[in-house]
Design a protein around this motif. Structure first.
Motif, PDB file in Angstrom:
ATOM      1  N   ARG A   1      23.659  -0.562  -2.978  1.00 25.16           N
ATOM      2  CA  ARG A   1      22.872  -1.732  -3.384  1.00 25.16           C
ATOM      3  C   ARG A   1      22.550  -1.725  -4.884  1.00 25.16           C
ATOM      4  O   ARG A   1      22.205  -2.752  -5.447  1.00 25.16           O
ATOM      5  CB  ARG A   1      21.593  -1.828  -2.567  1.00 25.16           C
ATOM      6  CG  ARG A   1      20.605  -0.723  -2.822  1.00 25.16           C
ATOM      7  CD  ARG A   1      19.290  -0.994  -2.090  1.00 25.16           C
ATOM      8  NE  ARG A   1      18.359   0.072  -2.350  1.00 25.16           N
ATOM      9  CZ  ARG A   1      18.049   1.035  -1.501  1.00 25.16           C
ATOM     10  NH1 ARG A   1      18.596   1.044  -0.309  1.00 25.16           N
ATOM     11  NH2 ARG A   1      17.197   1.976  -1.830  1.00 25.16           N
ATOM     12  N   ASP A   2      22.661  -0.568  -5.538  1.00 25.26           N
ATOM     13  CA  ASP A   2      22.381  -0.471  -6.971  1.00 25.26           C
ATOM     14  C   ASP A   2      23.630  -0.587  -7.844  1.00 25.26           C
ATOM     15  O   ASP A   2      23.521  -0.614  -9.069  1.00 25.26           O
ATOM     16  CB  ASP A   2      21.680   0.859  -7.283  1.00 25.26           C
ATOM     17  CG  ASP A   2      20.322   0.953  -6.613  1.00 25.26           C
ATOM     18  OD1 ASP A   2      19.713  -0.100  -6.344  1.00 25.26           O
ATOM     19  OD2 ASP A   2      19.877   2.084  -6.345  1.00 25.26           O
ATOM     20  N   ILE A   3      24.794  -0.645  -7.229  1.00 25.02           N
ATOM     21  CA  ILE A   3      26.041  -0.761  -7.989  1.00 25.02           C
ATOM     22  C   ILE A   3      26.184  -2.200  -8.475  1.00 25.02           C
ATOM     23  O   ILE A   3      26.045  -3.138  -7.689  1.00 25.02           O
ATOM     24  CB  ILE A   3      27.258  -0.364  -7.123  1.00 25.02           C
ATOM     25  CG1 ILE A   3      27.152   1.097  -6.688  1.00 25.02           C
ATOM     26  CG2 ILE A   3      28.553  -0.611  -7.859  1.00 25.02           C
ATOM     27  CD1 ILE A   3      28.229   1.535  -5.718  1.00 25.02           C
ATOM     28  N   PRO A   4      26.447  -2.407  -9.765  1.00 30.81           N
ATOM     29  CA  PRO A   4      26.661  -3.772 -10.273  1.00 30.81           C
ATOM     30  C   PRO A   4      27.845  -4.438  -9.557  1.00 30.81           C
ATOM     31  O   PRO A   4      28.796  -3.778  -9.140  1.00 30.81           O
ATOM     32  CB  PRO A   4      26.967  -3.567 -11.760  1.00 30.81           C
ATOM     33  CG  PRO A   4      26.389  -2.231 -12.088  1.00 30.81           C
ATOM     34  CD  PRO A   4      26.482  -1.418 -10.837  1.00 30.81           C
TER      35      PRO A   4
ATOM     36  N   LYS B   1      31.576  -3.052  -7.569  1.00 29.56           N
ATOM     37  CA  LYS B   1      31.538  -2.877  -6.109  1.00 29.56           C
ATOM     38  C   LYS B   1      32.914  -2.624  -5.490  1.00 29.56           C
ATOM     39  O   LYS B   1      33.020  -1.862  -4.543  1.00 29.56           O
ATOM     40  CB  LYS B   1      30.875  -4.075  -5.450  1.00 29.56           C
ATOM     41  CG  LYS B   1      29.387  -4.047  -5.644  1.00 29.56           C
ATOM     42  CD  LYS B   1      28.662  -4.351  -4.400  1.00 29.56           C
ATOM     43  CE  LYS B   1      27.205  -4.400  -4.814  1.00 29.56           C
ATOM     44  NZ  LYS B   1      26.278  -4.210  -3.855  1.00 29.56           N
TER      45      LYS B   1
ATOM     46  N   VAL C   1      25.284   6.798  -7.006  1.00 32.05           N
ATOM     47  CA  VAL C   1      24.600   5.517  -7.116  1.00 32.05           C
ATOM     48  C   VAL C   1      24.694   4.825  -5.763  1.00 32.05           C
ATOM     49  O   VAL C   1      25.787   4.711  -5.197  1.00 32.05           O
ATOM     50  CB  VAL C   1      25.250   4.635  -8.215  1.00 32.05           C
ATOM     51  CG1 VAL C   1      24.560   3.292  -8.303  1.00 32.05           C
ATOM     52  CG2 VAL C   1      25.234   5.335  -9.558  1.00 32.05           C
ATOM     53  N   LYS C   2      23.567   4.382  -5.228  1.00 28.99           N
ATOM     54  CA  LYS C   2      23.564   3.702  -3.931  1.00 28.99           C
ATOM     55  C   LYS C   2      24.331   2.392  -4.024  1.00 28.99           C
ATOM     56  O   LYS C   2      24.392   1.766  -5.086  1.00 28.99           O
ATOM     57  CB  LYS C   2      22.136   3.420  -3.486  1.00 28.99           C
ATOM     58  CG  LYS C   2      21.350   4.658  -3.175  1.00 28.99           C
ATOM     59  CD  LYS C   2      19.948   4.280  -2.736  1.00 28.99           C
ATOM     60  CE  LYS C   2      19.124   5.523  -2.510  1.00 28.99           C
ATOM     61  NZ  LYS C   2      17.751   5.205  -2.133  1.00 28.99           N
TER      62      LYS C   2
ATOM     63  N   TYR D   1      33.797   1.018  -4.877  1.00 27.17           N
ATOM     64  CA  TYR D   1      33.191   1.661  -3.706  1.00 27.17           C
ATOM     65  C   TYR D   1      34.135   1.624  -2.510  1.00 27.17           C
ATOM     66  O   TYR D   1      34.210   2.576  -1.743  1.00 27.17           O
ATOM     67  CB  TYR D   1      31.871   0.951  -3.370  1.00 27.17           C
ATOM     68  CG  TYR D   1      31.155   1.517  -2.173  1.00 27.17           C
ATOM     69  CD1 TYR D   1      30.281   2.586  -2.318  1.00 27.17           C
ATOM     70  CD2 TYR D   1      31.340   0.990  -0.909  1.00 27.17           C
ATOM     71  CE1 TYR D   1      29.605   3.110  -1.232  1.00 27.17           C
ATOM     72  CE2 TYR D   1      30.676   1.502   0.185  1.00 27.17           C
ATOM     73  CZ  TYR D   1      29.810   2.561   0.019  1.00 27.17           C
ATOM     74  OH  TYR D   1      29.155   3.083   1.106  1.00 27.17           O
TER      75      TYR D   1
ATOM     76  N   PHE E   1      30.602   5.420  -8.823  1.00 30.54           N
ATOM     77  CA  PHE E   1      30.291   4.267  -7.983  1.00 30.54           C
ATOM     78  C   PHE E   1      30.803   4.431  -6.557  1.00 30.54           C
ATOM     79  O   PHE E   1      31.031   3.458  -5.857  1.00 30.54           O
ATOM     80  CB  PHE E   1      30.865   2.994  -8.600  1.00 30.54           C
ATOM     81  CG  PHE E   1      30.323   2.704  -9.964  1.00 30.54           C
ATOM     82  CD1 PHE E   1      28.973   2.481 -10.143  1.00 30.54           C
ATOM     83  CD2 PHE E   1      31.154   2.676 -11.065  1.00 30.54           C
ATOM     84  CE1 PHE E   1      28.461   2.220 -11.401  1.00 30.54           C
ATOM     85  CE2 PHE E   1      30.652   2.411 -12.324  1.00 30.54           C
ATOM     86  CZ  PHE E   1      29.296   2.187 -12.492  1.00 30.54           C
TER      87      PHE E   1
END
Length: 126
Positions: A85-88, A92, A82-83, A95, A77
């Motif tokens: 915007r696609d991380i649950p 987040k 994984v971008k 990140y 993450f």
């Protein structure tokens, strides 16, 4: 920690030397220095995370399991696999706070800036 850090710095230095020898990354001196400093700070920070997790648990298997989750979460993450915007939503924070993720993103942008990253903020807004 004092016995692991020199070994981690040595391994990171070898990694940088091999990477620059076999791949044409950003040749600017400032970028090379930034790469070395960032990777060394990442190694020392990761050693600090290892020490912190080791102090939290008494049993070795819990330490290894926790470090696997921290390293795996930071790698998965961190924005490279994984971008954002696609991380649950629940993942987040990884990140923004993961030592692994921050180090990886800094190195990718720094080393591939000259030759490989062609997108800019102005071109992505249109």
């Amino acid at each position: 920690m004092l016995t692991e850090v020199p070994r981690a710095v040595l391994h990171a230095s070898i990694l940088i030397a091999v990477s620059y020898a076999f791949h044409s990354m950003n040749p600017d001196v400032t970028n090379i220095v930034f790469c070395v400093v960032t990777l060394m700070c990442g190694c020392v920070s990761w050693q600090g995370v290892i020490c912190m997790v080791s102090c939290m648990f008494n049993e070795e298997n819990y330490v290894y399991n926790s470090l696997f989750v921290v390293l795996g979460g930071g790698t998965l993450f961190g924005g490279l696999l994984v971008k954002l915007r696609d991380i649950p939503l629940v993942f987040k924070p990884i990140y923004y706070v993961s030592v692994t993720a921050i180090t990886q993103r800094a190195l990718v942008v720094n080393d591939f800036l000259c030759c490989y990253l062609t997108a800019s903020c102005s071109s992505s807004s249109s």
